[in-house]
Design a protein around this motif. Structure first.
Motif, mmCIF file in Angstrom:
data_model
loop_
_atom_site.group_PDB
_atom_site.id
_atom_site.type_symbol
_atom_site.label_atom_id
_atom_site.label_comp_id
_atom_site.label_asym_id
_atom_site.label_seq_id
_atom_site.Cartn_x
_atom_site.Cartn_y
_atom_site.Cartn_z
ATOM 1 N N ILE A 66 -14.724 27.119 1.812
ATOM 2 C CA ILE A 66 -14.695 27.339 0.368
ATOM 3 C C ILE A 66 -15.775 28.322 -0.051
ATOM 4 O O ILE A 66 -15.539 29.239 -0.842
ATOM 5 N N GLU A 67 -16.980 28.162 0.508
ATOM 6 C CA GLU A 67 -18.056 29.104 0.191
ATOM 7 C C GLU A 67 -17.738 30.496 0.728
ATOM 8 O O GLU A 67 -18.000 31.507 0.058
ATOM 9 N N LEU A 72 -15.925 36.168 -0.385
ATOM 10 C CA LEU A 72 -14.913 37.221 -0.268
ATOM 11 C C LEU A 72 -14.456 37.679 -1.643
ATOM 12 O O LEU A 72 -14.261 38.876 -1.884
ATOM 13 N N ARG A 73 -14.261 36.738 -2.561
ATOM 14 C CA ARG A 73 -13.829 37.095 -3.896
ATOM 15 C C ARG A 73 -14.932 37.854 -4.642
ATOM 16 O O ARG A 73 -14.662 38.805 -5.377
ATOM 17 N N GLU A 74 -16.180 37.446 -4.456
ATOM 18 C CA GLU A 74 -17.293 38.146 -5.106
ATOM 19 C C GLU A 74 -17.410 39.574 -4.585
ATOM 20 O O GLU A 74 -17.816 40.483 -5.319
ATOM 21 N N VAL A 81 -6.074 34.686 1.178
ATOM 22 C CA VAL A 81 -6.624 33.618 2.010
ATOM 23 C C VAL A 81 -5.698 32.405 1.987
ATOM 24 O O VAL A 81 -5.397 31.860 0.915
ATOM 25 N N LEU A 82 -5.242 32.017 3.165
ATOM 26 C CA LEU A 82 -4.402 30.832 3.325
ATOM 27 C C LEU A 82 -5.248 29.756 3.993
ATOM 28 O O LEU A 82 -5.675 29.913 5.142
ATOM 29 N N ALA A 101 -8.049 30.682 -3.240
ATOM 30 C CA ALA A 101 -7.101 30.623 -2.124
ATOM 31 C C ALA A 101 -5.689 30.903 -2.623
ATOM 32 O O ALA A 101 -5.314 30.504 -3.723
ATOM 33 N N SER A 102 -4.922 31.606 -1.808
ATOM 34 C CA SER A 102 -3.537 31.930 -2.175
ATOM 35 C C SER A 102 -2.565 30.844 -1.754
ATOM 36 O O SER A 102 -1.410 30.847 -2.165
ATOM 37 N N GLY A 103 -3.034 29.918 -0.936
ATOM 38 C CA GLY A 103 -2.165 28.842 -0.486
ATOM 39 C C GLY A 103 -2.949 27.829 0.323
ATOM 40 O O GLY A 103 -4.113 28.060 0.689
ATOM 41 N N TYR A 104 -2.303 26.698 0.594
ATOM 42 C CA TYR A 104 -2.976 25.587 1.251
ATOM 43 C C TYR A 104 -1.958 24.871 2.121
ATOM 44 O O TYR A 104 -0.977 24.331 1.602
#
Length: 213
Positions: A66-67, A72-74, A81-82, A101-104
Motif C-alpha cells: 500500500i505504501e 508510485l502515485r505521488e 497496479v493490480l 489500485a486498479s484492481g484487487y
C-alpha cells in the motif's frame, strides 16, 4: 511484440514470483519485464522499467504494497497496479483501493482469470469484485468527494456509472454514442468536480453513492 503488456512482479516470496512468471511468460500478449521482493525495490524497479501493469503483494517486510502504491502515485508513475494477495480483510482491501489500485484479486485466482485481470486493468478498467465493493460500501465516506454529487451533470453521472462498471473510455464512448475525446473531457470534469485523483477513486465514489448498474 510492441503490443505486449509489460508486467512487473512485486512479492516477497520468490516461489510466488517464479510461479507467476512461469505462467505469464506463456501468454502471447504479456511480458514479465522484472521482479522485486519488497515495496522499496518495487517502486525503484517501476520507475526504472516503466511497466504497464504492476502485480503488487500487500503484506511485505519493510515497505508494504500500500505504501509502495502511494509512492508510485505521488511520483505520477502511469503503471496500473493490480493487488494480488491472500489477505481479504477490509483493513487491507479499502486502503489499497483508496491508494489508487486498479484492481484487487486473490492469490488463489485461476491463472486464466489472472491473465484476464491484467488485460482488464491495462485496458483502463477498474476491477472491483463483489465482496470488495461490499467492503467499500460498509465504510464511512471519506472527505474526498463527499456531498459534491449534485454538481455533476446528468451525462457526467452516466459516465461515472460506466466507469464504476469497469468500462474503458472507448467502451463508454460506444455506449453513449460519443467521441472518445468527449468522454475524456467528461472524465476530467468528474475528477475535478469531485476532487478525486483518478478513475479508480471515481469508481469507488460511484459505488458508495449507488451509481453502478
Amino acid at each position: 511484440m510492441g503490443d505486449r503488456i509489460r508486467v512487473l512482479l512485486v512479492d516477497d516470496h520468490q516461489v510466488v514470483r517464479r510461479g507467476l512468471r512461469t505462467f505469464l511468460e506463456v501468454q502471447d500478449d504479456i511480458e514479465v519485464v522484472g521482479e522485486a521482493g519488497d515495496g522499496d525495490e518495487g517502486v525503484a524497479r517501476a520507475e526504472e522499467l516503466r511497466p504497464d501493469v504492476v502485480l503488487m503483494d500487500v503484506k511485505m517486510p519493510g515497505t508494504d504494497g500500500i505504501e509502495a502504491l502511494r509512492r508510485l502515485r505521488e511520483a505520477a508513475n502511469p503503471a496500473r497496479v493490480l493487488i494480488v494477495t491472500s489477505f481479504t480483510e477490509q483493513r487491507t482491501v479499502v486502503p489499497a483501493l483508496r491508494a489508487g489500485a486498479s484492481g484487487y484479486v486473490y492469490k488463489d485466482i485461476d491463472p486464466d482469470a489472472l491473465a484476464g485481470a491484467i488485460r482488464s486493468v491495462h485496458a483502463g478498467h477498474v476491477l472491483l469484485q463483489p465482496e470488495v465493493a461490499g467492503a467499500l460500501l460498509s465504510q464511512d465516506d471519506p472527505a474526498t468527494g463527499t456531498g459534491r454529487g449534485g454538481t455533476l451533470t446528468e451525462r457526467e453521472r452516466e459516465v461515472l456509472g460506466l466507469i464504476a462498471d469497469g468500462r474503458s473510455n472507448r467502451e463508454i464512448a460506444r455506449a453513449l454514442v460519443l467521441s472518445e475525446k468527449t468522454v475524456k473531457t467528461h472524465v476530467s470534469n468528474i475528477l475535478m468536480k469531485l476532487d478525486l485523483a483518478d478513475r479508480t477513486q471515481a469508481a469507488l465514489w460511484a459505488v458508495r453513492h449507488g451509481l453502478t448498474n
